[in-house]
Design a protein around this motif. Structure first.
Motif, mmCIF file in Angstrom:
data_model
loop_
_atom_site.group_PDB
_atom_site.id
_atom_site.type_symbol
_atom_site.label_atom_id
_atom_site.label_comp_id
_atom_site.label_asym_id
_atom_site.label_seq_id
_atom_site.Cartn_x
_atom_site.Cartn_y
_atom_site.Cartn_z
ATOM 1 N N THR A 92 0.833 -1.215 0.000
ATOM 2 C CA THR A 92 0.000 0.000 0.000
ATOM 3 C C THR A 92 0.862 1.257 0.000
ATOM 4 N N GLU A 93 1.986 1.229 0.722
ATOM 5 C CA GLU A 93 2.885 2.395 0.700
ATOM 6 C C GLU A 93 3.472 2.594 -0.693
ATOM 7 N N ALA A 96 0.825 4.025 -2.943
ATOM 8 C CA ALA A 96 0.624 5.458 -2.703
ATOM 9 C C ALA A 96 1.766 6.270 -3.311
ATOM 10 N N SER A 99 1.438 6.294 -7.027
ATOM 11 C CA SER A 99 0.338 7.200 -7.401
ATOM 12 C C SER A 99 0.827 8.643 -7.424
#
Length: 190
Positions: A92-93, A96, A99
């Motif tokens: 998830t890091e 992110a 992104s």
């Protein structure tokens, strides 16, 4: 139960000293009926208690089987979640961060595309100006060439017409028309 109430109400309403043999038989019959109903109810309660005990025992067996089969799955799932939790956090890091990078690159691309679009418009305007200038110059050169050719051709044509008319006049006098004027055809020219 209804019979019990009827029997008791019958006993209550009678005079205490007037218990006849017919009434006592009836009273005994009702008491017997009540006793049979109570024995039937007791049997039904015992049967229901036995059925409930069997159902309870079967429910406990099913629950134990379910616990034995599901507990390892729950434990394995819990361990898998605990083991994979750091990996999911890293994913998830990274997602992110990716992104944010993609958003920045998209903004850079937008700026570059806007710059290229502005340059392309400027070049198109420049090429349009050049083409317009070339077309205007070509039109002017064509007009100049036409004038440069038309004027001498008209002058030569006029000169030729004048010579022809002069020759016609001279040839006409030589034939002797007498008055000095011959029939000279007129050429309208260009």
């Amino acid at each position: 139960m209804k019979a019990v109430y009827m029997g008791l109400s019958g006993i209550w309403l009678q005079d205490p000293g007037s218990l006849s043999s017919g009434n006592s038989r009836l009273l005994m019959f009702f008491v017997g009926m009540v006793a049979l109903a109570m024995v039937g109810q007791a049997i039904a309660l015992i049967v229901m208690a036995i059925g409930a005990a069997k159902a309870r025992k079967r429910g406990l067996e099913i629950a134990e089987d379910l616990r034995v089969k599901v507990l390892p799955i729950i434990t394995g799932t819990h361990e898998m979640i605990r083991d994979n939790s750091p990996k999911v956090k890293v994913i998830t890091e990274n997602f992110a961060e990716t992104s944010h990078i993609i958003r920045g690159k998209a903004q850079e691309f937008d700026v570059t595309a806007s710059d290229l679009n502005a340059k392309a418009r400027a070049q198109a305007a420049r090429v349009d100006g050049m083409v317009t200038s070339v077309l205007n110059t070509t039109a002017e050169i064509t007009e100049t060439i036409q004038k440069g050719i038309k004027v001498p051709v008209r002058e030569v044509s006029g000169l030729m017409n004048g010579l022809k008319a002069g020759l016609d006049v001279l040839v006409g006098r030589a034939k002797g028309s007498g008055n000095g004027r011959g029939n000279v055809p007129r050429d309208p020219g260009f």
